[in-house]
Design a protein around this motif. Structure first.
Motif: not given
Length: 138
Positions: A67, A71-72, A83, A110-111, A113-114
């Motif tokens: 990750v 967010g990729r 996603r 990285s976040k 959420d990801s």
């Protein structure tokens, strides 16, 4: 009990309890208690394979899922478009009879959420072998 006569200055008799036998009995009881307590052994029973043990299985197939901070996702080093592409890859892996291990390695920046999205997609599609790989130095 031991009673002895008083001294000239104090004519009343002095009554003393002889505590030596009491202390002796308590010490004997303490020693018996220490001897009868079972020794605590911190051992783990391990069953070792015998001579007729089955040969080791082939090493599992491992998929590195990264990750990235933006967010990729990267699947074995190949950057995925979004996603939906990740879910397509996970769906293909979930349909295999012997599922590979998914090693999820989030970048420290990285976040959440990801990372949570990747884990929830993998769980929803029925993947069984998922692990989160730490990026912290040891």
């Amino acid at each position: 009990m031991h009673i002895r006569a008083g001294t000239e200055s104090d004519p009343d008799p002095i009554v003393d309890i002889n505590t030596t036998p009491l202390v002796d009995v308590l010490l004997v009881l303490l020693v018996m208690l220490i001897i009868t307590i079972p020794i605590q052994l911190h051992a783990v029973d391990v069953e070792m394979p015998g001579k007729n043990a089955p040969p080791p299985q082939a090493p599992p197939v491992v998929v590195q899922l990264e990750v990235q901070p933006a967010g990729r996702y990267a699947w074995n080093g190949e950057v995925l478009a979004d996603r939906a592409a990740l879910e397509a890859k996970l769906r293909d892996v979930a349909q295999q009879p012997e599922q590979p291990e998914i090693h999820l390695q989030p970048h420290p920046q990285s976040k959440y959420d990801s990372v949570a999205a990747a884990l929830s997609s993998a769980q929803r599609l029925g993947l069984q072998k998922i692990g989160v790989v730490s990026t912290a130095p040891r």
